[in-house]
Design an enzyme around this catalytic site. Structure first.
Site: not given
Length: 376
Positions: A83-84
């Site tokens: 997850p960015c």
């Protein structure tokens, strides 16, 4: 098509990256994600694979080995996009202190136990600016310490037939001594023409603001090869309903021409916070793209207040299906959950066509993988 290799997808979401690898001929064995709603979509669209829900911190290597039936060292490719949000250029408080910013270390923990031949990790391009490149170096050093040679590059989705401006950083690594090559662009100057918004969505049926066109037939026969590929043999459209916008937003859109934005809205109709904005600011807000444009980056909600997400012809926001088209998802992907959850799944995904280009690049590098490739 013969199988060219095996894939496990960490942080799989709805499965955009693994879909790209499947299109290139790989067999997807498993996907893992904390988001159980996205997992429903992944499971429905990857019936050959096992979905594993829950936190990545709680996922053991042994469970992955049991699910896939493999021994350490036998998996061909481990893919994943931690997850960015902690790194995104859209997160103005991004940095190494964000708790989501360390999840790539869990990816490396799984690498150490699985020992796959190849690694593919993707993230937002903003990763390069965090801690003066410190995150990049930590990822590289972590892969090197596990015996992998690694390279990274920022790829443009539109260079590979995706009708959208989108920049992603890809790390490709292997421990088998194969060369590392990134895919060469197929679209752009002196190549195939870029795929435009209208190339992507013009065959979808019209929808009124707040209305649903679930199960409706396509408006036209395919008018572009992109449409034909994504439709395949489907006859009806899913996930094609428009968010219900307020009366004031509907009034604002009436003033926005093709190629226009918030600057075309009469001053008295502007949101209070935008009445003080410079005309050079927020160029995408309340944008109505031209049919000949690329889409702006598809985010986790197609909110007209934040980007160019107004339909080129109709006074409404883009539907989930239109966003999915602009991400290059096949129409066979039916997204589960609420409309909000569906937009999140689409916006968080790697465009399958971009994933397919990366997968084919791996095949071209590694003689141990079958030489039979998917037709691009």
């Amino acid at each position: 098509m013969s199988r060219v290799g095996t894939v496990v997808d960490l942080f799989c979401g709805a499965g955009g990256l693994s879909e790209g690898f499947r299109q290139a001929g790989f067999e997807v064995l498993a996907g893992s994600d904390f988001d159980d709603i996205a997992g429903r979509t992944f499971a429905a669209t990857h019936p050959e694979a096992t979905f594993i829900g829950g936190r990545i911190q709680d996922l053991s290597v042994q469970r992955l080995l049991n699910v896939t039936g493999l021994a350490p060292g036998e998996l061909d490719v481990l893919v994943g996009g931690p997850p960015c949000q902690g790194y995104s250029v859209y997160n103005h408080n991004r940095g190494v202190d964000d708790p989501r910013a360390g999840l790539f270390r869990e990816y490396l923990r799984i690498v150490e136990g699985l020992r796959p031949k190849w690694l593919v990790m993707e993230n937002v391009s903003g990763l390069t600016s965090i801690a003066n490149g410190g995150i990049i170096r930590e990822i590289q050093d972590g892969m090197n310490a596990l015996g992998y040679e690694v390279e990274f590059k920022i790829l443009k989705a539109e260079d590979f037939g995706v009708p959208q401006e989108r920049r992603r950083i890809f790390f490709i690594a292997n421990r088998v001594g194969a060369p590392i090559r990134f895919p060469s662009p197929t679209h752009g100057e002196n190549l195939k023409p870029l795929v435009t918004i209208w190339d992507a969505i013009s065959d979808l049926p019209p929808v009124e603001n707040g209305a649903s066109e679930e199960g409706q037939r396509y408006r036209t026969a395919p008018t572009h090869p992109f449409q034909a590929e994504l439709r395949s043999n489907r006859k009806t459209v899913s996930n094609h309903s428009a968010p219900k916008l307020s009366a004031v937003n509907m009034e604002r859109m009436k003033h926005i021409p093709s190629g226009g934005s918030w600057r075309d809205i009469p001053f008295e109709l502007l949101p209070e916070g935008m009445k003080k904005a410079k005309r050079s600011d927020h160029t995408k807000r309340y944008g109505r793209p031209r049919k000949s444009d690329l889409a702006c980056t598809i985010l986790t909600k197609c909110d007209v207040h934040w980007g160019a997400y107004i339909h080129p012809e109709q006074n409404r926001a883009l539907t989930v299906r239109e966003a999915a088209r602009l991400q290059s998802f096949p129409d066979s992907f039916v997204f589960y959950g609420s409309k909000t959850e569906q937009y999140v799944q689409v916006g968080n995904a790697v465009p399958p066509l971009l994933g397919r280009a990366v997968a084919n690049a791996l095949i071209s590098c590694d003689e141990s993988l079958s030489q039979e490739k998917a037709v691009a």
